[in-house]
Design a protein around this motif. Structure first.
Motif: not given
Length: 112
Positions: A78, A84, A86-92, A94-95, A112
């Motif tokens: 993913y 760090q 990438q956590f925010g990017q992935l959150e965007v 995944v929506k 992962d």
């Protein structure tokens, strides 16, 4: 040396943007009757990270939505973790992830 350059060019310029939708009828022995004729989408190796604009992945999810899948399976990788961010990017991203009408599943990959 040339093979190394070609390999790197493939990995960074082609594979990142390799989006392929394949429709294939599959005959599965002993498949429960309620699953006959249903569709499945497998989505793999989205690698959210800083190497390219992750909005490309959001556009791919929107294209997948057009298939109206019954089941969606996410098969790992993913994020390409660098920091760090990438956590925010992935959150965007995944929506916008497509969900199956009957179910959605995911497993982790080697990144992962």
């Amino acid at each position: 040396m040339g093979a190394g350059i070609l390999g790197a060019a493939y990995a960074y310029q082609i594979e990142f943007f390799w989006l392929e939708f394949v429709r294939k009828k599959m005959l599965i022995r002993n498949l429960p009757a309620h699953l006959t004729g249903k569709s499945l989408i497998q989505i793999s190796d989205i690698h959210v990270g800083n190497r390219f604009d992750y909005r490309y992945i959001i556009d791919a999810f929107k294209k997948a939505r057009q298939f109206k899948p019954d089941v969606v399976v996410y098969t790992g990788d993913y994020a390409s973790y660098e920091n760090q961010e990438q956590f925010g990017q992935l959150e965007v991203v995944v929506k916008y992830a497509e969900k199956g009408r009957r179910g959605t599943a995911g497993i982790l990959g080697n990144h992962d």
